[in-house]
Design a protein around this motif. Structure first.
Motif: not given
Length: 251
Positions: A9, A72, A79
């Motif tokens: 990200l 997210v 992630l």
């Protein structure tokens, strides 16, 4: 930092160093999520690049970051890399009778609080992921300032200190903390003139050298710093601070 197989990200990923990083990491086989305020720009950048995705974020609106964190968690629970790159820069003339702190306040909110808020939002996810990394964009100006950009340089000095503390606190947690400290690079950070300023390092040249440092793991103390900026980094240690400051800030 592992260079492939990540889900990354990148805040402030729609221009300059952020966009260049996003495209470079995507080219290396990573899934990359970029954030920005303009949906049109996000769509333009991600078009034709499967695995490069855009998500809206306005760091000036706290609820925007809350929504991004929720999205997210839902869509990208894997992630494992945060690149806190969003930043702004403005010159300030504190001798001007009309000078006030409005520009400084905006810089602090974006460059300091934006990084801290993004880290606070995503650190709980990263702590549970293998090969996790937090990278924040500081500046070589953290070490010796340009006096006409006082708050910008001070914000980067703050980040340098804060990232040192974060790295120490996470020393027993499998999250690597890196500080990206670019020199003056040809981007729009200070305005359109910077893109063609011959004194600035071409963006592609900076990116190539910086990615080589990451690939080699050549970042002592977690600092991703070009060789050309080592003199500024160690100016005080080498008793060259006054000399370098004077060269950067002619009377």
């Amino acid at each position: 930092m592992q260079m492939t197989g990540n889900t990354i990200l990148i805040t402030g990923g729609t221009s300059g160093i952020g966009r260049a990083l996003a495209e470079a990491f995507h080219d290396r086989g990573n899934r990359v999520i970029i954030t920005g305020r303009s949906l049109a720009v996000l769509e333009e950048i991600t078009a034709g690049r499967p695995g490069l995705m855009g998500m809206p974020l306005d760091l000036g609106a706290p609820n925007s970051l809350v929504q991004l964190e929720r999205d997210v968690r839902t869509r990208f629970p894997e992630l494992n890399v945060l690149v806190a790159n969003a930043g702004i820069s403005h010159p300030e003339d504190m001798t001007d009778e009309n000078w006030d702190v409005s520009a400084a306040q905006l810089i602090v909110e974006t460059n300091i609080m934006g990084v801290m808020r993004a880290t606070a939002a995503f650190l709980p996810i990263l702590k549970n992921r293998p090969g996790a990394t937090i990278m924040a964009t500081s500046s070589a100006l953290a070490f010796v300032p340009r006096a006409d950009f006082p708050t910008y340089c001070a914000s980067k000095a703050f980040l340098h200190s804060w990232l040192t503390s974060l790295r120490h606190q996470l020393r027993k947690v499998p999250v690597e903390v890196l500080e990206l400290s670019p020199p003056y690079v040809q981007t729009k950070l200070t305005g359109a003139h910077q893109i063609t300023d011959p004194r600035a390092m071409p963006l592609d040249a900076y990116l190539a050298e910086m990615m080589q440092l990451l690939e080699r793991g050549d970042h002592p103390r977690g600092e991703v710093l070009l060789e050309r900026d080592q003199a500024r980094r160690w100016a005080e240690r080498d008793d060259r601070y006054e000399e370098i400051f004077a060269a950067m800030n002619p009377a």
